[in-house]
Design a protein around this motif. Structure first.
Motif, PDB file in Angstrom:
ATOM      1  N   ALA A 102     -35.141   0.520 -12.860  1.00  0.00           N
ATOM      2  CA  ALA A 102     -36.563   0.406 -12.533  1.00  0.00           C
ATOM      3  C   ALA A 102     -36.969   1.647 -11.750  1.00  0.00           C
ATOM      4  CB  ALA A 102     -36.837  -0.850 -11.710  1.00  0.00           C
ATOM      5  N   ILE A 103     -37.949   2.371 -12.276  1.00  0.00           N
ATOM      6  CA  ILE A 103     -38.413   3.605 -11.658  1.00  0.00           C
ATOM      7  C   ILE A 103     -39.856   3.402 -11.215  1.00  0.00           C
ATOM      8  CG2 ILE A 103     -38.750   6.089 -11.982  1.00  0.00           C
ATOM      9  CD1 ILE A 103     -36.993   5.605 -14.620  1.00  0.00           C
ATOM     10  N   GLU A 104     -40.135   3.662  -9.952  1.00  0.00           N
ATOM     11  CA  GLU A 104     -41.512   3.576  -9.462  1.00  0.00           C
ATOM     12  C   GLU A 104     -42.341   4.676 -10.118  1.00  0.00           C
ATOM     13  OE1 GLU A 104     -42.206   2.499  -5.241  1.00  0.00           O
ATOM     14  OE2 GLU A 104     -43.337   4.385  -5.237  1.00  0.00           O
ATOM     15  N   VAL A 105     -43.518   4.301 -10.594  1.00  0.00           N
ATOM     16  CA  VAL A 105     -44.363   5.232 -11.340  1.00  0.00           C
ATOM     17  C   VAL A 105     -45.718   5.356 -10.660  1.00  0.00           C
ATOM     18  CG1 VAL A 105     -45.444   5.695 -13.567  1.00  0.00           C
ATOM     19  CG2 VAL A 105     -43.269   4.509 -13.496  1.00  0.00           C
ATOM     20  N   ASN A 106     -46.151   6.579 -10.456  1.00  0.00           N
ATOM     21  CA  ASN A 106     -47.504   6.815  -9.948  1.00  0.00           C
ATOM     22  C   ASN A 106     -48.509   6.566 -11.062  1.00  0.00           C
ATOM     23  OD1 ASN A 106     -46.608   7.628  -7.388  1.00  0.00           O
ATOM     24  ND2 ASN A 106     -46.318   9.723  -8.099  1.00  0.00           N
TER      25      ASN A 106
ATOM     26  N   VAL B 219     -43.762  -2.916 -15.644  1.00  0.00           N
ATOM     27  CA  VAL B 219     -43.997  -4.109 -14.843  1.00  0.00           C
ATOM     28  C   VAL B 219     -44.741  -3.675 -13.583  1.00  0.00           C
ATOM     29  CG1 VAL B 219     -41.739  -3.944 -13.724  1.00  0.00           C
ATOM     30  CG2 VAL B 219     -42.903  -6.129 -13.747  1.00  0.00           C
ATOM     31  N   THR B 220     -45.580  -4.539 -13.075  1.00  0.00           N
ATOM     32  CA  THR B 220     -46.256  -4.242 -11.814  1.00  0.00           C
ATOM     33  C   THR B 220     -45.752  -5.186 -10.736  1.00  0.00           C
ATOM     34  OG1 THR B 220     -48.103  -5.712 -12.369  1.00  0.00           O
ATOM     35  CG2 THR B 220     -48.354  -3.381 -12.903  1.00  0.00           C
ATOM     36  N   ASN B 221     -45.791  -4.717  -9.516  1.00  0.00           N
ATOM     37  CA  ASN B 221     -45.436  -5.534  -8.365  1.00  0.00           C
ATOM     38  C   ASN B 221     -46.747  -5.899  -7.679  1.00  0.00           C
ATOM     39  OD1 ASN B 221     -44.834  -6.371  -5.689  1.00  0.00           O
ATOM     40  ND2 ASN B 221     -42.812  -5.420  -5.844  1.00  0.00           N
ATOM     41  N   ARG B 222     -47.175  -7.128  -7.860  1.00  0.00           N
ATOM     42  CA  ARG B 222     -48.462  -7.574  -7.317  1.00  0.00           C
ATOM     43  C   ARG B 222     -48.516  -7.500  -5.804  1.00  0.00           C
ATOM     44  NH1 ARG B 222     -47.655 -12.666 -10.969  1.00  0.00           N
ATOM     45  NH2 ARG B 222     -46.216 -12.983  -9.288  1.00  0.00           N
ATOM     46  N   LYS B 223     -47.384  -7.691  -5.159  1.00  0.00           N
ATOM     47  CA  LYS B 223     -47.365  -7.733  -3.696  1.00  0.00           C
ATOM     48  C   LYS B 223     -47.676  -6.383  -3.066  1.00  0.00           C
ATOM     49  CE  LYS B 223     -43.983 -11.448  -3.675  1.00  0.00           C
ATOM     50  NZ  LYS B 223     -42.587 -11.808  -3.451  1.00  0.00           N
ATOM     51  N   ILE B 224     -47.219  -5.307  -3.697  1.00  0.00           N
ATOM     52  CA  ILE B 224     -47.413  -3.991  -3.090  1.00  0.00           C
ATOM     53  C   ILE B 224     -48.235  -3.040  -3.960  1.00  0.00           C
ATOM     54  CG2 ILE B 224     -45.329  -4.152  -1.685  1.00  0.00           C
ATOM     55  CD1 ILE B 224     -43.958  -2.263  -3.700  1.00  0.00           C
ATOM     56  N   GLY B 225     -48.699  -3.523  -5.106  1.00  0.00           N
ATOM     57  CA  GLY B 225     -49.562  -2.709  -5.948  1.00  0.00           C
ATOM     58  C   GLY B 225     -48.886  -1.508  -6.581  1.00  0.00           C
ATOM     59  N   LYS B 226     -47.614  -1.633  -6.922  1.00  0.00           N
ATOM     60  CA  LYS B 226     -46.865  -0.545  -7.555  1.00  0.00           C
ATOM     61  C   LYS B 226     -46.525  -0.918  -8.991  1.00  0.00           C
ATOM     62  CE  LYS B 226     -46.254   2.187  -3.968  1.00  0.00           C
ATOM     63  NZ  LYS B 226     -46.602   3.582  -3.907  1.00  0.00           N
ATOM     64  N   ALA B 227     -46.331   0.108  -9.806  1.00  0.00           N
ATOM     65  CA  ALA B 227     -45.874  -0.093 -11.178  1.00  0.00           C
ATOM     66  C   ALA B 227     -44.482   0.500 -11.323  1.00  0.00           C
ATOM     67  CB  ALA B 227     -46.830   0.576 -12.154  1.00  0.00           C
ATOM     68  N   TYR B 228     -43.694  -0.101 -12.194  1.00  0.00           N
ATOM     69  CA  TYR B 228     -42.347   0.374 -12.473  1.00  0.00           C
ATOM     70  C   TYR B 228     -42.163   0.492 -13.976  1.00  0.00           C
ATOM     71  CZ  TYR B 228     -41.759  -1.555  -7.777  1.00  0.00           C
ATOM     72  OH  TYR B 228     -41.917  -1.861  -6.451  1.00  0.00           O
ATOM     73  N   MET B 229     -41.431   1.511 -14.385  1.00  0.00           N
ATOM     74  CA  MET B 229     -40.976   1.618 -15.760  1.00  0.00           C
ATOM     75  C   MET B 229     -39.558   1.092 -15.772  1.00  0.00           C
ATOM     76  SD  MET B 229     -43.489   2.631 -17.516  1.00  0.00           S
ATOM     77  CE  MET B 229     -42.582   2.468 -19.026  1.00  0.00           C
ATOM     78  N   ILE B 230     -39.302   0.167 -16.666  1.00  0.00           N
ATOM     79  CA  ILE B 230     -37.968  -0.397 -16.839  1.00  0.00           C
ATOM     80  C   ILE B 230     -37.359   0.327 -18.029  1.00  0.00           C
ATOM     81  CG2 ILE B 230     -36.621  -2.487 -17.257  1.00  0.00           C
ATOM     82  CD1 ILE B 230     -38.341  -2.475 -14.620  1.00  0.00           C
TER      83      ILE B 230
END
Length: 140
Positions: free
Chosen positions: A73-77, A103-114
């Motif tokens: 899982a890579i955090e994506v801007n 996928v997005t993380n609703r809690k912190i407003g970040k997106a990840y590429m799996i």
């Protein structure tokens, strides 16, 4: 830094995704992400959940054929070129991306590429060296 993904193999028939989601819901398992790939007669449903081992056990007990796979899982801007940069870093290192989804993380407003690659550890090192944030199961 791997994330556990559950791959579920199922017939390609109406209602199969609904039945799977109902099984998860009845066992209080919340999906982070779902990806569906299909072939003529079967499909592969890939999911991310908080506790992959518990979810896999629930699914196997409900007669689903599934397996656990390590993915990255890579955090994506959220900006133009962000995905191109990830792809370039991985491709320039000679690593093949077998598949990917977001996928997005609703809690912190970040997106990840799996991503699923041929060598997770090498890919993680290359991504981190390029200044990219690889996240763990707990961070998701």
């Amino acid at each position: 830094m791997n994330v556990k993904q559950i791959s579920i193999f199922t017939e390609n028939k109406p209602g199969r995704i609904a039945a799977l989601c109902k099984t998860l819901s009845e066992n209080n398992i919340d999906l982070y992400s779902i990806s569906v790939a299909e072939a003529a007669d079967f499909g592969i449903i890939r999911i991310l959940v908080e506790d992959a081992y518990t979810a896999a056990t629930v699914l196997k007990d409900a007669d689903y054929v599934c397996s656990l796979t390590d993915v990255i899982a890579i955090e994506v801007n959220d900006e133009p070129g962000a995905l191109a940069k990830i792809g370039s870093v991985i491709g320039d290192a000679g690593i093949n991306i077998e598949y990917m989804y977001s996928v997005t993380n609703r809690k912190i407003g970040k997106a990840y590429m799996i991503i699923r690659v041929t060598d997770n550890q090498e890919c993680i090192q290359i991504l981190q060296k390029a200044g990219m944030k690889v996240v763990s199961q707990e961070e998701m």
